[in-house]
Enzyme design. Structure first.
Site, PDB file in Angstrom:
ATOM      1  N   LYS A 113       0.819  -1.209   0.000  1.00 15.80           N
ATOM      2  CA  LYS A 113       0.000   0.000   0.000  1.00 15.80           C
ATOM      3  C   LYS A 113       0.860   1.268   0.000  1.00 15.80           C
ATOM      4  O   LYS A 113       0.428   2.307  -0.484  1.00 15.80           O
ATOM      5  CB  LYS A 113      -0.928   0.023   1.220  1.00 15.80           C
ATOM      6  CG  LYS A 113      -1.853  -1.183   1.350  1.00 15.80           C
ATOM      7  CD  LYS A 113      -2.814  -1.331   0.186  1.00 15.80           C
ATOM      8  CE  LYS A 113      -3.940  -2.316   0.440  1.00 15.80           C
ATOM      9  NZ  LYS A 113      -3.499  -3.705   0.536  1.00 15.80           N
TER      10      LYS A 113
HETATM   11  C1  LIG Z   1      -4.179  -4.834   0.081  1.00 17.62           C
HETATM   12  C2  LIG Z   1      -3.376  -6.056   0.006  1.00 17.62           C
HETATM   13  C3  LIG Z   1      -3.625  -7.043  -0.944  1.00 17.62           C
HETATM   14  C4  LIG Z   1      -4.786  -6.942  -1.915  1.00 17.62           C
HETATM   15  O1  LIG Z   1      -4.620  -5.903  -2.815  1.00 17.62           O
HETATM   16  P1  LIG Z   1      -5.871  -5.371  -3.648  1.00 17.62           P
HETATM   17  O2  LIG Z   1      -5.390  -4.175  -4.373  1.00 17.62           O
HETATM   18  O3  LIG Z   1      -6.931  -5.050  -2.644  1.00 17.62           O
HETATM   19  O4  LIG Z   1      -6.284  -6.475  -4.545  1.00 17.62           O
HETATM   20  C5  LIG Z   1      -2.795  -8.134  -0.984  1.00 17.62           C
HETATM   21  N1  LIG Z   1      -1.778  -8.279  -0.109  1.00 17.62           N
HETATM   22  C6  LIG Z   1      -1.516  -7.360   0.822  1.00 17.62           C
HETATM   23  C7  LIG Z   1      -0.393  -7.601   1.770  1.00 17.62           C
HETATM   24  C8  LIG Z   1      -2.285  -6.212   0.914  1.00 17.62           C
HETATM   25  O5  LIG Z   1      -2.018  -5.303   1.855  1.00 17.62           O
END
Ligand SMILES: *Cc1c(COP(=O)(O)O)cnc(C)c1O
Length: 494
Positions: A113
């Site tokens: 993120k």
């Molecule tokens: C948010 C997240 C995901 C999923 O990503 P999306 O964009 O919601 O599909 C997968 N792995 C981790 C560690 C995340 O923080």
């Protein structure tokens, strides 16, 4: 470049308007009207660039109101200056002959993120200025674990902003929770919600749709915006790392320019894999998008049958950031495949009324051409962590393990040996419990000592931001009923 709502082509906004507003007023997602292809030599040109320079190059055409000087400053602030713990920012590691792992967790919160949430505050505050917005903005976030911390780090002490994060009580890992409730900054708030992630997300969507709340806050000179991946300012910076990964593979001599690669993405809200799809739209040669889910496999079923049905049991898994039954960003893919806003609006109406919709055969055909899908339960996740460690001495977290498992299965079933980029979305140290369990360690250290234990067992270093949690006191202990989230907002924006 203009942006339109997925549900209505007549709702046209500039980039800065789309980013400032977050969600379209009709409930749809703001999406570029067109995707301009990169110049034909772009990937070669970007080979020699830093990550920050690549970000400016890729994002520029989507942000025509922003000058290159502005974007350079944003990219430096987001990706320069030691915020990431390696110079490549998003390094690509070779795991075996035709598998490469794109590590997206070298930022301040150790999850992918950060790639977007280090950039979003710059895009958002500049967008507000461009639109002459005098009100202050409060960012509301529903998080399945990593977005919350990423957004808190991105927005902490950013002028004219506050940020309030809701997370599902008992729905995030101990370290994720500790990261959030110890967050520093004078403009931040964190609150647990009784329920799961979908309850928190639905609650936040309801707050955005609440006209009475909007009027009340406007009188106090506040308005609400989103840092969830429904905001275009989240998706756009994510396109960059797919372009960057391809450039790195070129630079490493792993592939020839123009050679196709597959990508395998551990998926929840569909933001990350959608960014890969858009990377292809602007010219990155990607053959297959392999969508990897955990036991919450609503997307696997959808991509295989064309039926999206959220009426199913919800599981808390070892990969909590993917414990999601309503993948908001899928709506943008539906628009890309149908080109028909009314059709998308229809699907979304069905989804909200019945929890289910079925796409036409034509759409399903298109989906199947480009997407493959699979899922991986917790037992398989642990087995994959152990296997990848034993075979390659490569340590992966449970989310990444889901991708590795699904990629292996895909290759077994199809025989497709196209070089693949598996996306690694979190540091294994964020999920010590699951990882140690997978490695067969039964006696677990207490509290944060578990970080050192994983370091000892594997010989890897604890990432500095996690080691730094030691000795921090929780600042936030509130927990709210999902119906009372509005009180938290009113309290914070008094
Ligand atoms: C948010 C997240 C995901 C999923 O990503 P999306 O964009 O919601 O599909 C997968 N792995 C981790 C560690 C995340 O923080």
């Amino acid at each position: 470049m203009y942006y339109v709502s997925t549900r209505d082509a007549a709702r046209r906004l500039t980039a800065s308007q789309a980013i400032a507003q977050g969600l379209a007023l009709d409930g749809g997602l703001m999406t570029p009207e067109v995707f301009l292809r990169l110049p034909s030599n772009a990937l070669e040109v970007m080979k020699g660039m830093s990550y920050a320079q690549r970000a400016v190059y890729v994002m520029g055409p989507f942000l025509s109101e922003f000058s290159t000087a502005e974007l350079n400053a944003f990219a430096q602030a987001a990706y320069g200056g030691g915020k990431f713990d390696c110079p490549e920012v998003a390094p690509v590691r070779q795991v075996d002959e035709n598998t490469y792992c794109l590590e997206l967790w070298h930022g301040p919160t150790c999850a992918f993120k950060d790639m977007a949430l280090q950039m979003l505050p710059h895009l958002l505050t500049a967008s507000l200025k461009k639109n002459g917005e005098r009100k202050r903005v409060c960012i509301l976030v529903a998080t399945s674990g990593d977005t919350g911390k990423g957004a808190l780090e991105g927005f902490k002490d950013v002028e004219q902003t506050k940020i309030l994060v809701f997370y599902p009580q008992n729905g995030v890992s101990a370290i994720q929770e500790l990261q959030m409730v110890t967050q520093e900054g004078g403009n931040v708030g964190v609150c647990a919600v009784k329920g799961n992630f979908d309850d928190a997300q639905t609650g936040v969507k309801r707050l955005f749709a609440d006209e009475e709340l909007r009027e009340k806050l406007a009188k106090r000179r506040w308005f609400l915006s989103s840092a969830n991946s429904i905001n275009w300012g989240r998706v756009l910076p994510q396109i960059v790392y797919y372009v960057s990964a391809y450039c790195d593979l070129l630079a490493q001599g792993a592939i020839q320019n123009g050679q196709a690669v597959n990508v395998c993405v551990p998926t929840g809200n569909f933001g990350n894999i959608l960014a890969a799809y858009y990377a292809k739209a602007i010219g990155v040669p990607i053959a297959k998008f392999i969508c990897a889910s955990n036991a919450n496999n609503v997307l696997t079923d959808f991509l295989q049958t064309g039926v999206y049905d959220k009426n199913r049991p919800f599981y808390n898994t070892l990969s909590p950031s993917m414990d999601i039954l309503v993948s908001s960003n899928l709506e943008r893919l539906l628009l890309a495949l149908t080109g028909d806003h009314a059709q998308v609006a229809g699907y979304m109406k069905e989804l909200s009324e019945t929890g289910r919709y079925q796409v036409s055969d034509k759409v399903l055909d298109k989906l199947r051409q480009e997407f493959a899908a699979g899922y991986c339960d917790d037992v398989q996740t642990k087995a994959q962590i152990a296997k990848t460690w034993q075979a390659h001495r490569y340590l992966i977290d449970p989310h990444t393990a889901v991708a590795f498992h699904v990629l292996e299965e895909y290759r077994r079933e199809t025989g497709d040996q196209t070089p693949a980029i598996a996306v690694s979305t979190a540091s294994p140290f964020k999920f010590c419990d699951g990882v140690l369990d997978a490695l067969g360690v039964t006696e677990r250290a207490q509290g944060l000592d578990i970080l050192d234990q994983l370091a000892q067992v594997t010989g890897r270093n604890v990432p500095a931001p996690l080691a730094g949690l030691r000795g921090k006191e929780p600042r936030f202990t509130q927990c709210t009923e999902k119906e009372r989230m509005v009180d938290q907002v009113l309290e914070m924006l008094r």
